[in-house]
Design a protein around this motif. Structure first.
Motif, PDB file in Angstrom:
ATOM      1  N   PHE A   1       0.850  -1.194   0.000  1.00 59.46           N
ATOM      2  CA  PHE A   1       0.000   0.000   0.000  1.00 59.46           C
ATOM      3  C   PHE A   1       0.886   1.243   0.000  1.00 59.46           C
ATOM      4  CE2 PHE A   1      -3.168  -2.703   2.524  1.00 59.46           C
ATOM      5  CZ  PHE A   1      -3.927  -2.981   1.408  1.00 59.46           C
ATOM      6  N   PRO A   2       0.361   2.346  -0.540  1.00 61.88           N
ATOM      7  CA  PRO A   2       1.127   3.598  -0.475  1.00 61.88           C
ATOM      8  C   PRO A   2       1.403   3.967   0.985  1.00 61.88           C
ATOM      9  CG  PRO A   2      -0.847   3.839  -1.845  1.00 61.88           C
ATOM     10  CD  PRO A   2      -0.923   2.503  -1.205  1.00 61.88           C
ATOM     11  N   ASP A   3       2.580   4.512   1.229  1.00 61.42           N
ATOM     12  CA  ASP A   3       2.952   4.915   2.587  1.00 61.42           C
ATOM     13  C   ASP A   3       2.364   6.295   2.858  1.00 61.42           C
ATOM     14  OD1 ASP A   3       4.005   4.952   5.074  1.00 61.42           O
ATOM     15  OD2 ASP A   3       6.093   5.128   4.450  1.00 61.42           O
ATOM     16  N   ASP A   4       1.059   6.289   3.124  1.00 63.76           N
ATOM     17  CA  ASP A   4       0.282   7.506   3.328  1.00 63.76           C
ATOM     18  C   ASP A   4      -0.292   7.457   4.745  1.00 63.76           C
ATOM     19  OD1 ASP A   4      -1.493   9.796   2.028  1.00 63.76           O
ATOM     20  OD2 ASP A   4      -2.872   8.465   3.125  1.00 63.76           O
ATOM     21  N   PRO A   5      -0.216   8.563   5.499  1.00 59.59           N
ATOM     22  CA  PRO A   5      -0.701   8.531   6.893  1.00 59.59           C
ATOM     23  C   PRO A   5      -2.141   8.036   7.043  1.00 59.59           C
ATOM     24  CG  PRO A   5       0.441  10.584   6.460  1.00 59.59           C
ATOM     25  CD  PRO A   5       0.338   9.866   5.147  1.00 59.59           C
ATOM     26  N   GLU A   6      -3.031   8.456   6.150  1.00 60.06           N
ATOM     27  CA  GLU A   6      -4.430   8.032   6.258  1.00 60.06           C
ATOM     28  C   GLU A   6      -4.575   6.532   5.974  1.00 60.06           C
ATOM     29  OE1 GLU A   6      -8.925   9.296   5.464  1.00 60.06           O
ATOM     30  OE2 GLU A   6      -7.314  10.661   4.941  1.00 60.06           O
ATOM     31  N   VAL A   7      -3.910   6.055   4.945  1.00 59.01           N
ATOM     32  CA  VAL A   7      -3.951   4.625   4.627  1.00 59.01           C
ATOM     33  C   VAL A   7      -3.354   3.827   5.784  1.00 59.01           C
ATOM     34  CG1 VAL A   7      -3.111   2.829   3.054  1.00 59.01           C
ATOM     35  CG2 VAL A   7      -3.868   5.027   2.124  1.00 59.01           C
ATOM     36  N   ASN A   8      -2.241   4.284   6.315  1.00 54.04           N
ATOM     37  CA  ASN A   8      -1.587   3.591   7.432  1.00 54.04           C
ATOM     38  C   ASN A   8      -2.495   3.496   8.655  1.00 54.04           C
ATOM     39  OD1 ASN A   8       0.672   3.446   5.805  1.00 54.04           O
ATOM     40  ND2 ASN A   8       1.751   5.102   6.825  1.00 54.04           N
ATOM     41  N   ARG A   9      -3.193   4.585   8.956  1.00 49.02           N
ATOM     42  CA  ARG A   9      -4.104   4.601  10.109  1.00 49.02           C
ATOM     43  C   ARG A   9      -5.238   3.599   9.906  1.00 49.02           C
ATOM     44  NH1 ARG A   9      -4.146   9.790  10.009  1.00 49.02           N
ATOM     45  NH2 ARG A   9      -6.162  10.006   9.012  1.00 49.02           N
ATOM     46  N   ARG A  10      -5.790   3.583   8.698  1.00 51.93           N
ATOM     47  CA  ARG A  10      -6.902   2.673   8.417  1.00 51.93           C
ATOM     48  C   ARG A  10      -6.462   1.212   8.460  1.00 51.93           C
ATOM     49  NH1 ARG A  10     -11.380   5.301   4.898  1.00 51.93           N
ATOM     50  NH2 ARG A  10     -11.269   7.451   5.595  1.00 51.93           N
ATOM     51  N   VAL A  11      -5.269   0.935   7.952  1.00 52.80           N
ATOM     52  CA  VAL A  11      -4.742  -0.430   8.027  1.00 52.80           C
ATOM     53  C   VAL A  11      -4.572  -0.826   9.496  1.00 52.80           C
ATOM     54  CG1 VAL A  11      -2.705  -1.864   7.578  1.00 52.80           C
ATOM     55  CG2 VAL A  11      -3.656  -0.449   5.751  1.00 52.80           C
TER      56      VAL A  11
END
Length: 142
Positions: free
Chosen positions: A54-64
């Motif tokens: 996954f892209p290393d994006d703060p929002e994506v990371n939080r959701r994961v």
């Protein structure tokens, strides 16, 4: 995920994809639940199962991270029955107005993920209310 090695990120991505696909989510719902950038198209979602993290994006990371905690909480609720874990997220619940937890997470975005996680994990809900820090402060003054 920023502190993770590329191999660790890829492993977490695969684990997340396995979870979401196990719940029966399609590419569009996966894009929505993870809030993946618009540059990621539905046809490219299958690459996350294989060789692309996954892209290393703060929002994506939080959701994961929320999804991993939800998975962990479901393991606690149903330690010996993986079918019940999957069934639980697909069944309507009074807590969510008879909606399924999957619908709450997909339609509600981050707020939906937090709602489902709070329902499953009382320690997460406790931390969200600030009770933990208030409790610690009150203990120090006695």
């Amino acid at each position: 995920m920023s502190e993770m090695t590329p191999d660790e990120r890829l492993l977490l991505t695969r684990r997340t994809m396995e979870l979401l696909e196990g719940w029966g989510l399609g590419a569009q719902d996966i894009l929505r639940i993870l809030c993946l950038p618009e540059t990621v198209k539905a046809r490219a979602v299958s690459r996350f199962r294989e060789d692309v993290p996954f892209p290393d994006d703060p929002e994506v990371n939080r959701r994961v991270a929320y999804l991993m905690r939800i998975e962990e909480a479901l393991h606690t609720y149903f330690p010996r029955n993986p079918e019940m874990r999957s069934m639980w997220v697909k069944r309507g619940h009074r807590q969510f107005g008879k909606r399924t937890p999957i619908a709450v997470m997909v339609e509600g975005g981050e707020r939906g993920l937090i709602s489902v996680l709070s329902h499953l994990d009382c320690t997460f809900a406790w931390d969200q209310t600030g009770s933990k820090s208030e409790y610690s402060q009150n203990q120090g003054s006695t």
